[in-house]
Write a protein that holds these residues in place. Structure first.
Motif, PDB file in Angstrom:
ATOM      1  N   PRO A 276       0.841  -1.199   0.000  1.00  0.00           N
ATOM      2  CA  PRO A 276       0.000   0.000   0.000  1.00  0.00           C
ATOM      3  C   PRO A 276       0.877   1.251   0.000  1.00  0.00           C
TER       4      PRO A 276
ATOM      5  N   ASP B 235       0.589  -5.126   4.795  1.00  0.00           N
ATOM      6  CA  ASP B 235      -0.780  -4.943   5.283  1.00  0.00           C
ATOM      7  C   ASP B 235      -0.712  -4.467   6.729  1.00  0.00           C
ATOM      8  N   SER B 236      -1.312  -3.327   7.002  1.00  0.00           N
ATOM      9  CA  SER B 236      -1.185  -2.668   8.294  1.00  0.00           C
ATOM     10  C   SER B 236      -2.126  -3.267   9.331  1.00  0.00           C
TER      11      SER B 236
ATOM     12  N   SER C 144      -5.761  -2.324   8.574  1.00  0.00           N
ATOM     13  CA  SER C 144      -6.234  -3.086   7.412  1.00  0.00           C
ATOM     14  C   SER C 144      -6.521  -4.530   7.786  1.00  0.00           C
ATOM     15  N   GLN C 145      -5.645  -5.133   8.577  1.00  0.00           N
ATOM     16  CA  GLN C 145      -5.873  -6.502   9.018  1.00  0.00           C
ATOM     17  C   GLN C 145      -7.144  -6.605   9.861  1.00  0.00           C
TER      18      GLN C 145
ATOM     19  N   ARG D  81     -10.095  -6.632   7.587  1.00  0.00           N
ATOM     20  CA  ARG D  81     -10.242  -7.919   6.891  1.00  0.00           C
ATOM     21  C   ARG D  81     -10.880  -8.957   7.816  1.00  0.00           C
TER      22      ARG D  81
ATOM     23  N   GLU E  94      -0.287  -7.831  11.465  1.00  0.00           N
ATOM     24  CA  GLU E  94       0.286  -7.118  10.331  1.00  0.00           C
ATOM     25  C   GLU E  94       1.068  -8.101   9.471  1.00  0.00           C
TER      26      GLU E  94
ATOM     27  N   GLN F 229       3.409 -12.849   8.478  1.00  0.00           N
ATOM     28  CA  GLN F 229       2.264 -12.319   9.232  1.00  0.00           C
ATOM     29  C   GLN F 229       2.460 -12.625  10.706  1.00  0.00           C
TER      30      GLN F 229
ATOM     31  N   TYR G  49      -5.021 -14.400   0.775  1.00  0.00           N
ATOM     32  CA  TYR G  49      -4.199 -13.197   0.926  1.00  0.00           C
ATOM     33  C   TYR G  49      -4.094 -12.430  -0.386  1.00  0.00           C
TER      34      TYR G  49
ATOM     35  N   LEU H 210      -4.266  -9.274  -1.230  1.00  0.00           N
ATOM     36  CA  LEU H 210      -4.298  -8.012  -0.489  1.00  0.00           C
ATOM     37  C   LEU H 210      -4.706  -6.838  -1.349  1.00  0.00           C
ATOM     38  N   ARG H 211      -4.252  -6.827  -2.597  1.00  0.00           N
ATOM     39  CA  ARG H 211      -4.600  -5.768  -3.545  1.00  0.00           C
ATOM     40  C   ARG H 211      -4.048  -6.183  -4.903  1.00  0.00           C
TER      41      ARG H 211
END
Length: 428
Positions: A50, A86-87, A90-91, A94, A209, A292, A342, A344-345
């Motif tokens: 991100p 992934d912060s 954000s986690q 999710r 994270e 993670q 996962y 994520l994006r």
């Protein structure tokens, strides 16, 4: 003699099965936390983290247990370059969305408060739940909605239910257990309530994270070939009187008697026509692997008490039932999010190669206890914990509470949609 707690099927022999009794004992005792450390691999050779303010990535150097990194400049062992993939917030989102999916699929029962936006034509989001709202149950979306079917229903925070939230503290967390227990797991700050910035805060009990280890920065390219091959000097575009754009000055919107150019200078690119010159810039990373780390703090849950009314004493038995339920909810959210994958994006897909192994970190001097937790086991653990809360006669509202957005909020949404549509029409 073998330990009867050992799970014989599909697990390694040194891993125990986490049961409700084991979870309850952990909360009643002095264990520190549940921790998951999971190594992930990048599906593609390169990952895109991100970006934050100014288009930058969150990079730093860290000491990673078991990972030796030699600084190429000094030749000495040093912290390894890492990038955040992934912060923590954000986690948390999710995990909440994974819980919502399970709730909507009738896999679990869970207290949820929702605002129904079906009154807005093509609203984009028909319903916003307390699991989706940025500030959870104290979010402005719910605050500016109404509760009840009377001719003039009160705003949510002015209702009897909303006033219960005004009394919240760590010594009286009962209303959140009743209406939105995930707020006690993922954190909450009632900054939009009657006390503003002095509103009650609940720290996150679970943090997670994902980082990329030994992150080497790369580059990215961009370009676009227009199949119509519209050139930059093909004409000047103006804002149309009826919206959109036009090449005809007589049909253009006027300002001080002059036609208004579309965008900055009226180029076709302002309306997304024409080629985009190929460019190159910094972007993306190659990594050795991703990691993670998820930690569920048991002391954070032990601070919470659940009396019947503010100022009353609570019983140790009911407090521990509530805390155990919250721990089970946190473990369930983490497990559901993990099993959802996962992705994520765009251009940042990871996968776990090994089973997820949690560790219960006991009191000083105790060995860590490993255990695995799949979706079925996590759902059962949560269901057992919910049943224990109900048996303890603690309030927990499992029927969805549906709010209606106020007339002003509906108008605000509609006007925002109109402005967004106009902006697109003007190519801005």
């Amino acid at each position: 003699m073998s330990d009867p707690r050992l799970e014989k099927e599909n697990f390694v022999a040194t891993t125990v099965k986490l049961t409700y009794d084991g979870l309850e004992d952990a909360l009643a005792g002095s264990a520190a936390a549940f921790r998951l450390t999971l190594k992930l691999e990048a599906v593609s050779p390169k990952v895109f983290p991100p970006t934050y303010e100014g288009g930058t990535y969150a990079t730093e150097r860290r000491f990673i247990p078991g990972y030796k990194y030699t600084d190429p400049e000094t030749g000495r062992e040093a912290p390894v370059p890492c990038v955040l993939l992934d912060s923590v917030p954000s986690q948390a989102n999710r995990m909440e969305l994974a819980l919502q999916d399970a709730w909507m699929g009738s896999e679990i029962e869970l207290p949820v408060v929702s605002a129904d936006f079906s009154a807005v034509e093509n609203p984009g989001v028909r319903k916003v739940t307390s699991l989706q709202a940025p500030h959870r149950i104290v979010d402005a979306i719910l605050r500016d909605s109404t509760l009840g079917d009377s001719k003039k229903p009160p705003k949510f925070r002015d209702s009897d239910m909303g006033k219960e939230l005004d009394q919240l503290s760590t010594g009286y967390a009962t209303p959140l257990l009743k209406y939105a227990p995930h707020c006690l797991v993922y954190g909450m700050w009632d900054s939009t309530g009657p006390r503003g910035g002095l509103g009650v805060k609940f720290a996150r009990a679970i943090v997670s994270e994902i980082i990329g280890v030994h992150a080497v920065p790369g580059v990215k390219t961009s370009s676009r070939i227009d199949p119509l091959n519209i050139r930059v000097n093909s004409g000047i575009l103006f804002v149309g009187k009826e919206g959109g754009w036009t090449l005809n000055e007589s049909e253009a919107a006027k300002e001080k008697g002059k036609p208004v150019k579309l965008g900055k200078d009226g180029k076709p690119s302002e309306a997304n026509h024409g080629n985009v010159t190929p460019s190159i810039s910094e972007g993306g990373f190659t990594i050795d692997y991703a990691e993670q780390t998820t930690v569920l703090s048991l002391p954070a849950l032990r601070r919470l008490r659940f009396p019947a009314k503010p100022g009353d004493k609570s019983s140790p038995e009911s407090d521990n039932a509530a805390r155990t339920y919250l721990a089970a909810l946190g473990l369930l959210g983490a497990t559901l999010a993990l099993e959802a994958g996962y992705d994520l994006r765009s251009r940042c897909i990871l996968r776990a190669k090994d089973p997820a192994t949690w560790h219960l970190l006991g009191k000083p001097g105790d060995a860590d206890t490993p255990f695995t937790l799949d979706k079925a086991a996590a759902v059962k653990l949560y269901t057992d914990a919910l049943a224990a809360v109900q048996k303890a006669k603690l309030p927990i509202h499992l029927e969805e509470i549906l709010l209606k957005p106020s007339a002003d909020l509906v108008t605000l949404v509609k006007k925002s949609m109109e402005i967004a549509a106009a902006d697109v029409g003007e190519g801005q």
